[in-house]
Scaffold this motif. Structure first.
Motif, short mmCIF file in Angstrom:
data_model
loop_
_atom_site.label_atom_id
_atom_site.label_comp_id
_atom_site.label_asym_id
_atom_site.label_seq_id
_atom_site.Cartn_x
_atom_site.Cartn_y
_atom_site.Cartn_z
N VAL A 2 0.83 -1.20 0.00
CA VAL A 2 0.00 0.00 0.00
C VAL A 2 0.87 1.25 0.00
CG1 VAL A 2 -1.79 1.28 1.23
CG2 VAL A 2 -1.86 -1.23 1.16
N ARG A 3 1.93 1.27 0.82
CA ARG A 3 2.81 2.45 0.86
C ARG A 3 3.44 2.71 -0.50
NH1 ARG A 3 2.79 1.23 6.24
NH2 ARG A 3 4.07 -0.62 6.19
N GLN A 4 3.86 1.64 -1.19
CA GLN A 4 4.46 1.80 -2.52
C GLN A 4 3.43 2.36 -3.50
OE1 GLN A 4 7.78 1.40 -3.49
NE2 GLN A 4 6.90 2.56 -5.19
N GLU A 5 2.22 1.82 -3.45
CA GLU A 5 1.16 2.32 -4.33
C GLU A 5 0.83 3.79 -4.02
OE1 GLU A 5 -1.66 2.23 -7.42
OE2 GLU A 5 -0.07 0.80 -6.94
N THR A 6 0.86 4.14 -2.73
CA THR A 6 0.59 5.52 -2.33
C THR A 6 1.64 6.45 -2.92
OG1 THR A 6 -0.40 4.71 -0.28
CG2 THR A 6 0.18 7.02 -0.32
N THR A 7 2.90 6.05 -2.81
CA THR A 7 3.99 6.83 -3.38
C THR A 7 3.87 6.90 -4.90
OG1 THR A 7 5.42 6.20 -1.54
CG2 THR A 7 6.51 6.99 -3.52
N ASP A 8 3.57 5.75 -5.53
CA ASP A 8 3.41 5.71 -6.99
C ASP A 8 2.32 6.66 -7.47
OD1 ASP A 8 5.39 3.80 -7.03
OD2 ASP A 8 4.05 2.11 -7.48
N ARG A 9 1.31 6.88 -6.62
CA ARG A 9 0.22 7.79 -6.98
C ARG A 9 0.53 9.24 -6.62
NH1 ARG A 9 -5.54 4.66 -6.14
NH2 ARG A 9 -4.86 2.68 -7.03
N GLY A 10 1.75 9.48 -6.12
CA GLY A 10 2.16 10.84 -5.78
C GLY A 10 1.53 11.36 -4.50
N LEU A 11 1.14 10.44 -3.62
CA LEU A 11 0.50 10.82 -2.36
C LEU A 11 1.44 10.55 -1.19
CD1 LEU A 11 -2.99 9.28 -3.20
CD2 LEU A 11 -2.35 11.70 -3.30
N ASP A 12 1.09 11.05 -0.03
CA ASP A 12 1.91 10.92 1.17
C ASP A 12 1.47 9.69 1.97
OD1 ASP A 12 3.31 11.14 3.53
OD2 ASP A 12 2.59 13.14 4.03
N PRO A 13 2.36 8.69 2.12
CA PRO A 13 1.98 7.49 2.89
C PRO A 13 1.57 7.79 4.33
CG PRO A 13 3.96 7.07 1.61
CD PRO A 13 3.67 8.55 1.50
N ALA A 14 2.07 8.86 4.92
CA ALA A 14 1.73 9.18 6.32
C ALA A 14 0.27 9.62 6.47
CB ALA A 14 2.65 10.26 6.86
N THR A 15 -0.29 10.23 5.43
CA THR A 15 -1.66 10.73 5.53
C THR A 15 -2.64 10.01 4.61
OG1 THR A 15 -1.16 12.48 3.93
CG2 THR A 15 -0.96 13.04 6.28
N ASP A 16 -2.16 9.39 3.52
CA ASP A 16 -3.05 8.83 2.51
C ASP A 16 -3.06 7.31 2.44
OD1 ASP A 16 -3.93 11.39 1.53
OD2 ASP A 16 -1.94 11.60 0.62
N HIS A 17 -2.37 6.65 3.36
CA HIS A 17 -2.25 5.19 3.36
C HIS A 17 -3.63 4.52 3.35
CE1 HIS A 17 -1.45 1.17 5.11
NE2 HIS A 17 -0.32 1.26 4.47
N GLY A 18 -4.51 4.92 4.26
CA GLY A 18 -5.83 4.30 4.37
C GLY A 18 -6.68 4.51 3.13
N THR A 19 -6.60 5.71 2.57
CA THR A 19 -7.37 6.02 1.36
C THR A 19 -6.93 5.15 0.20
OG1 THR A 19 -7.55 8.30 2.14
CG2 THR A 19 -8.01 7.91 -0.19
N VAL A 20 -5.62 4.97 0.05
CA VAL A 20 -5.09 4.16 -1.06
C VAL A 20 -5.39 2.67 -0.82
CG1 VAL A 20 -3.00 3.45 -2.28
CG2 VAL A 20 -3.38 5.87 -1.73
N ALA A 21 -5.31 2.21 0.41
CA ALA A 21 -5.65 0.82 0.71
C ALA A 21 -7.09 0.54 0.29
CB ALA A 21 -5.46 0.52 2.20
N GLN A 22 -7.97 1.46 0.62
CA GLN A 22 -9.37 1.30 0.26
C GLN A 22 -9.54 1.35 -1.26
OE1 GLN A 22 -11.72 3.44 2.98
NE2 GLN A 22 -13.66 2.88 2.04
N ALA A 23 -8.83 2.28 -1.90
CA ALA A 23 -8.93 2.43 -3.36
C ALA A 23 -8.44 1.16 -4.07
CB ALA A 23 -8.12 3.64 -3.82
N LEU A 24 -7.33 0.58 -3.61
CA LEU A 24 -6.82 -0.65 -4.22
C LEU A 24 -7.87 -1.76 -4.17
CD1 LEU A 24 -3.11 -0.92 -3.02
CD2 LEU A 24 -3.92 -0.96 -5.39
N ARG A 25 -8.52 -1.88 -3.03
CA ARG A 25 -9.55 -2.93 -2.87
C ARG A 25 -10.76 -2.64 -3.74
NH1 ARG A 25 -6.98 -2.67 2.32
NH2 ARG A 25 -6.30 -4.74 2.97
N GLU A 26 -11.14 -1.36 -3.84
CA GLU A 26 -12.29 -1.00 -4.68
C GLU A 26 -11.97 -1.20 -6.16
OE1 GLU A 26 -13.25 3.01 -3.47
OE2 GLU A 26 -14.07 2.32 -1.55
N GLU A 27 -10.76 -0.85 -6.57
CA GLU A 27 -10.37 -0.93 -7.98
C GLU A 27 -10.08 -2.35 -8.44
OE1 GLU A 27 -6.96 1.66 -8.02
OE2 GLU A 27 -8.18 3.41 -7.51
N ASN A 28 -9.49 -3.17 -7.56
CA ASN A 28 -9.01 -4.50 -7.95
C ASN A 28 -9.63 -5.65 -7.17
OD1 ASN A 28 -6.90 -3.47 -9.85
ND2 ASN A 28 -6.14 -2.54 -7.97
#
Length: 193
Positions: free
Chosen positions: A35-61
């Motif tokens: 999730v942290r790698q995906e957050t970074t790949d999306r140009g987001l901050d892992p410290a603040t956007d980790h949960g949002t990206v985790a949810q997005a990965l599950r929704e998308e895939n």
């Protein structure tokens, strides 16, 4: 071959269990790193956007997305190690992925601790952005994790570790699990030949 998965709410001790495994020479695959790698790949901050990206990965895939992305990393480490620890399983769906892939060679360990103790630990580690800094509060994180199906995963654990005692007692229990000397698991195996 043995794959040990850990599940537990934030601050329960999963990271400390991973540290014990590493100290014992056991490689660790941290699902949060996916999730942290995906957050970074999306140009987001892992410290603040980790949960949002985790949810997005599950929704998308799909709900198994993070577990499925972890499989090649686990299999890679199993080529040169007998045991691998998978840190941070979040749902029964993810448990299904690991059980389907590894069968009886997969052991799920639920690490549990009360809310107040987990909150103290999270504050002490200083890794996560606080609510005041734009991060998620612990109650919100718990709700999000439970929304992924964490309660189901915890209920399916082969071994439950109550992490409320001393750090050394916790570390010793984790050592006994990863070395295959845990009394609960051994008694269960002897009762079910």
């Amino acid at each position: 071959m043995h794959v040990i998965g850990t599940v537990g709410l934030p601050g329960s001790g999963k990271g400390e269990a991973a540290t014990v495994a590493r100290e014992d020479g056991i490689p660790v695959v941290t699902m949060g790193d996916v999730v942290r790698q995906e957050t970074t790949d999306r140009g987001l901050d892992p410290a603040t956007d980790h949960g949002t990206v985790a949810q997005a990965l599950r929704e998308e895939n799909g709900p198994a997305a993070i577990a499925e992305r972890s499989l090649p990393m686990i299999e890679d480490r199993l080529e040169s190690h007998e045991t691998v620890l998978v840190d941070g399983i979040r749902s029964g769906t993810e448990v299904d992925v690991f059980e389907a892939e590894f069968g009886d060679a997969f052991t799920l360990v639920s690490i549990e601790a009360p809310f107040e103790l987990r909150a103290e630990r999270i504050d002490a580690r200083g890794r996560d952005a606080s609510e005041a800094e734009g991060g998620e509060g612990l109650a919100a994180r718990d709700e999000r994790e439970r929304g992924f199906g964490m309660d189901d995963a915890m209920d399916r654990a082969d071994v439950v570790v109550e992490n409320t005692d001393s750090l050394e007692a916790f570390r010793e229990r984790i050592r006994s699990i990863i070395r295959g000397t845990d009394d609960e698991k051994r008694a269960e195996a002897e009762a079910d030949p």
